[in-house]
Write a protein that holds these residues in place. Structure first.
Motif, PDB file in Angstrom:
ATOM      1  N   LEU A 203      -1.902   1.732  -4.811  1.00  0.00           N
ATOM      2  CA  LEU A 203      -2.770   0.628  -5.217  1.00  0.00           C
ATOM      3  C   LEU A 203      -2.608   0.320  -6.700  1.00  0.00           C
ATOM      4  O   LEU A 203      -2.346   1.223  -7.493  1.00  0.00           O
ATOM      5  CB  LEU A 203      -4.242   0.961  -4.947  1.00  0.00           C
TER       6      LEU A 203
ATOM      7  N   GLY B 168      -2.844  -6.832  -0.907  1.00  0.00           N
ATOM      8  CA  GLY B 168      -1.892  -5.838  -0.452  1.00  0.00           C
ATOM      9  C   GLY B 168      -1.604  -5.895   1.035  1.00  0.00           C
ATOM     10  O   GLY B 168      -2.497  -6.146   1.846  1.00  0.00           O
TER      11      GLY B 168
ATOM     12  N   TYR C  86       0.819  -1.214   0.000  1.00  0.00           N
ATOM     13  CA  TYR C  86       0.000   0.000   0.000  1.00  0.00           C
ATOM     14  C   TYR C  86       0.852   1.263   0.000  1.00  0.00           C
ATOM     15  O   TYR C  86       0.451   2.290  -0.552  1.00  0.00           O
ATOM     16  CB  TYR C  86      -0.944  -0.001   1.200  1.00  0.00           C
TER      17      TYR C  86
ATOM     18  N   ASP D  97      -7.134  -6.434   1.352  1.00  0.00           N
ATOM     19  CA  ASP D  97      -6.203  -5.771   2.263  1.00  0.00           C
ATOM     20  C   ASP D  97      -5.873  -6.726   3.408  1.00  0.00           C
ATOM     21  O   ASP D  97      -6.763  -7.146   4.152  1.00  0.00           O
ATOM     22  CB  ASP D  97      -6.858  -4.493   2.802  1.00  0.00           C
TER      23      ASP D  97
END
Length: 283
Positions: free
Chosen positions: A175, A248, A171, A184
């Motif tokens: 993105l 991420g 992050y 996430d």
């Protein structure tokens, strides 16, 4: 015959995509007027030895003939089931920088480059909505863009089976611009805080052992697999040919890399076509 129609923003990389398709053995026609596309496809199909893979790259002047492009896409999709539309996009800043670097005139008239870009983006919005695959080239070099095309249209690119591309990212590096699904995982325990694991990545056994020892990690992995497993047949039923899944963590080096690899293995074990790339794990 498999057919790919390439369109997109001026300066976003259509020529690079055309070159990549040629490298993969596709017969590619660049700067194709939309009004001629159905006739060209008809001629290709009537050949004694028709090319199994045909790429038509829409020219720079498409904005002045957008209705013909939309009509051609709808017609060819009905005629050839294995038709895919690729749309090349990029941020305004990236396009401005590219035009300033080349000194080329933008094909859409405007009071300035940014005005031309905004007008073209509005005109092409309907084409983007029709696209099966959207590739954002804002942060991609020419070589990275070609690699992205290779992922989607590999040696077995004539297959109509949906292809899944899983990306890990950090992050703090931004993105991914073209991901269909983003997960996430920053809430999971971070191996970074273990000094013995800090310089390793999610590909290393030490990091894997650390994460697999955490109940919340294995629980989340199960939920992730279940959720993606639920979605994949839904996307296939919609005729989607390419699905981009991004996972991420903070730096894109440990947790996201581990989860991307585990999800890849799970999809492969269930018969899916999948590849994985790790955007930030060497940063």
């Amino acid at each position: 015959m498999s057919l790919v129609i390439v369109s997109g923003m001026s300066g976003a990389g259509r020529s690079s995509v055309a070159a990549a398709l040629e490298d993969l053995g596709w017969f590619v026609i660049d700067n194709m007027p939309p009004s001629l596309m159905p006739k060209v496809v008809e001629l290709a199909e009537s050949m004694r030895d028709p090319s199994p893979s045909l790429g038509l790259v829409v020219g720079r002047e498409v904005a002045s003939d957008i209705s013909s492009l939309i009509e051609a896409v709808e017609l060819l999709r009905d005629q050839i089931p294995a038709t895919r539309v690729v749309f090349l996009d990029a941020s305004d800043d990236a396009l401005i920088q590219r035009y300033e670097g080349t000194k080329r005139r933008h094909p859409v008239p405007g009071e300035s480059v940014i005005d031309s870009i905004h007008r073209e983006r509005e005109i092409l919005s309907k084409v983007k909505d029709l696209a099966d695959i959207v590739i954002d080239s804002s942060d991609l070099s020419v070589h990275e863009l070609r690699s992205r095309v290779y992922e989607v249209f590999s040696a077995d690119g004539t297959s109509t089976e949906m292809r899944v591309v899983i990306s890990s990212f950090g992050y703090k590096h931004g993105l991914p611009r073209d991901a269909d699904l983003v997960f996430d995982c920053r809430f999971l325990p971070n191996p970074y805080w273990d000094k013995s694991l800090r310089e390793q990545t999610g590909l290393d056994q030490g990091v894997r052992d650390y994460l697999l020892s955490k109940p919340e990690v294995t629980e989340f992995l199960g939920v992730l697999q279940s959720f993606v497993g639920y979605l994949l047949p839904k996307f296939r039923a919609e005729g989607k040919s390419y699905l981009s899944v991004a996972i991420g963590c903070t730096g894109g080096k440990h947790r996201s890399v581990f989860l991307a690899e585990e999800l890849r293995k799970w999809i492969e074990a269930n018969g899916g076509r999948v590849s994985v790339r790790h955007r930030d794990f060497e940063k």
